[in-house]
Write a protein that holds these residues in place. Structure first.
Motif, mmCIF file in Angstrom:
data_model
loop_
_atom_site.group_PDB
_atom_site.id
_atom_site.type_symbol
_atom_site.label_atom_id
_atom_site.label_comp_id
_atom_site.label_asym_id
_atom_site.label_seq_id
_atom_site.Cartn_x
_atom_site.Cartn_y
_atom_site.Cartn_z
ATOM 1 N N GLU A 181 0.826 -1.316 -0.116
ATOM 2 C CA GLU A 181 0.037 -0.141 -0.241
ATOM 3 C C GLU A 181 0.834 1.701 -0.071
ATOM 4 N N GLU A 182 0.577 2.144 -0.594
ATOM 5 C CA GLU A 182 0.836 3.869 -0.662
ATOM 6 C C GLU A 182 1.119 4.483 0.745
ATOM 7 N N GLN A 183 1.517 5.180 0.999
ATOM 8 C CA GLN A 183 1.656 5.779 2.355
ATOM 9 C C GLN A 183 2.035 7.043 2.662
ATOM 10 N N LYS A 184 2.302 7.861 3.731
ATOM 11 C CA LYS A 184 2.544 9.405 3.579
ATOM 12 C C LYS A 184 3.753 8.964 4.811
ATOM 13 N N LEU A 185 4.871 9.792 4.231
ATOM 14 C CA LEU A 185 5.755 9.927 5.672
ATOM 15 C C LEU A 185 5.442 11.183 5.828
ATOM 16 N N VAL A 186 5.719 11.840 6.949
ATOM 17 C CA VAL A 186 5.611 12.956 7.781
ATOM 18 C C VAL A 186 6.609 13.367 8.898
ATOM 19 N N VAL A 187 7.618 14.742 8.794
ATOM 20 C CA VAL A 187 8.085 14.586 9.112
ATOM 21 C C VAL A 187 8.149 16.430 9.729
ATOM 22 N N THR A 188 7.677 16.582 11.377
ATOM 23 C CA THR A 188 7.575 17.739 12.060
ATOM 24 C C THR A 188 8.063 17.611 12.910
ATOM 25 N N PHE A 189 8.425 18.914 13.156
ATOM 26 C CA PHE A 189 9.309 20.120 13.814
ATOM 27 C C PHE A 189 7.821 20.707 15.284
ATOM 28 N N LYS A 190 7.141 20.759 16.069
ATOM 29 C CA LYS A 190 6.325 21.194 17.306
ATOM 30 C C LYS A 190 7.087 21.928 17.840
ATOM 31 N N PRO A 191 7.142 23.066 17.884
ATOM 32 C CA PRO A 191 8.068 23.606 19.089
ATOM 33 C C PRO A 191 7.213 23.459 20.675
ATOM 34 N N GLU A 192 6.188 23.539 21.007
ATOM 35 C CA GLU A 192 5.547 23.059 21.733
ATOM 36 C C GLU A 192 5.797 22.067 22.377
ATOM 37 N N GLU A 193 6.264 21.055 21.764
ATOM 38 C CA GLU A 193 6.809 19.526 22.606
ATOM 39 C C GLU A 193 8.194 19.308 22.601
ATOM 40 N N GLN A 194 8.737 20.647 22.573
ATOM 41 C CA GLN A 194 10.620 20.794 22.832
ATOM 42 C C GLN A 194 10.364 20.752 24.325
ATOM 43 N N PRO A 195 12.297 20.316 24.502
ATOM 44 C CA PRO A 195 13.225 20.986 25.588
ATOM 45 C C PRO A 195 12.104 22.290 26.314
ATOM 46 N N ALA A 196 12.970 22.956 27.406
ATOM 47 C CA ALA A 196 12.784 24.530 27.727
ATOM 48 C C ALA A 196 13.399 25.290 27.076
ATOM 49 N N ASP A 197 14.920 24.424 26.713
ATOM 50 C CA ASP A 197 15.821 25.413 25.795
ATOM 51 C C ASP A 197 16.077 25.709 24.652
ATOM 52 N N ILE A 198 15.021 24.538 23.536
ATOM 53 C CA ILE A 198 14.751 24.346 22.772
ATOM 54 C C ILE A 198 13.193 25.901 21.915
ATOM 55 N N GLN A 199 12.489 25.682 23.369
ATOM 56 C CA GLN A 199 11.414 26.677 23.257
ATOM 57 C C GLN A 199 11.664 28.186 23.780
ATOM 58 N N LYS A 200 12.798 28.241 24.231
ATOM 59 C CA LYS A 200 13.080 29.577 24.620
ATOM 60 C C LYS A 200 13.570 30.307 22.403
ATOM 61 N N ILE A 201 14.391 28.820 21.567
ATOM 62 C CA ILE A 201 14.604 29.610 20.640
ATOM 63 C C ILE A 201 14.003 29.776 19.737
ATOM 64 N N TYR A 202 12.144 29.241 20.099
ATOM 65 C CA TYR A 202 11.629 28.726 18.767
ATOM 66 C C TYR A 202 10.462 29.583 19.298
ATOM 67 N N GLY A 203 10.603 29.707 20.843
ATOM 68 C CA GLY A 203 9.310 30.357 21.052
ATOM 69 C C GLY A 203 7.950 28.742 21.368
#
Length: 170
Positions: A91-113
């Motif tokens: 079967e054909e499928q889709k690949l999804v690659v996501t960066f969600k700032p709200e799910e990041q560690p605190a030090d990464i959230q400081k950079i991207y909000g």
């Protein structure tokens, strides 16, 4: 004296506004996708900071159900990789690659909000939902047919379901 005060106020305002504009960062996520048999691998680069987390999902096209999922960290050289074994390769499928700032560690959230508010508006794959922003990239994963050697493709900022695009006629 009044002119000096006005000049100082203008300079301070320019500095304040240029500081705010400079805090937005353009985010880019690129990736090469390779399939061989039932193996799917994504190897990519990004402009994300080290230890940013990227979610890589293999999804069913029809139901959007997640078939396989991995959370990978961006390395110091700004690379990332994920590997899957897919059960249903006819079967054909889709690949999804996501960066969600709200799910990041605190030090990464400081950079991207914490809500992605510091992600630049020109970032490829930028998706805004309400007050949240994220980066999302896609690829179409082909079904494996007899004699197939697999695929080598790359992530795009939109999902093109190739099955829907083939009309069989003009």
């Amino acid at each position: 004296m009044e002119n000096h005060k006005l000049l100082i106020m203008i300079v301070l305002l320019v500095l304040l506004f240029s500081g705010c504009a400079a805090s937005k960062k353009e985010v880019k996520i690129a990736g090469n996708v390779k399939t061989v048999g039932n193996k799917v691998s994504v190897n990519g680069t990004s402009t994300l900071e080290k230890n940013s987390e990227i979610k890589v999902e293999l999804k069913d096209i029809e139901s959007d159900a997640v078939l396989e999922e991995a959370i990978v960290k961006v390395n110091a050289d700004r690379t990332y990789s994920a590997n899957f074994s897919r059960e249903n390769r006819d079967e054909e499928q889709k690949l999804v690659v996501t960066f969600k700032p709200e799910e990041q560690p605190a030090d990464i959230q400081k950079i991207y909000g914490p809500k992605g508010e510091n992600i630049g508006d020109g970032s490829p794959g930028l998706v805004k939902e309400g007050e949240f922003a994220r980066i999302q990239m896609f690829d179409f994963i082909y079904k494996v047919e007899k004699g197939s050697v697999g695929q080598r493709t790359f992530l795009l900022d939109t999902f093109n379901n190739l099955s829907e695009n083939s009309s069989g006629g003009e």
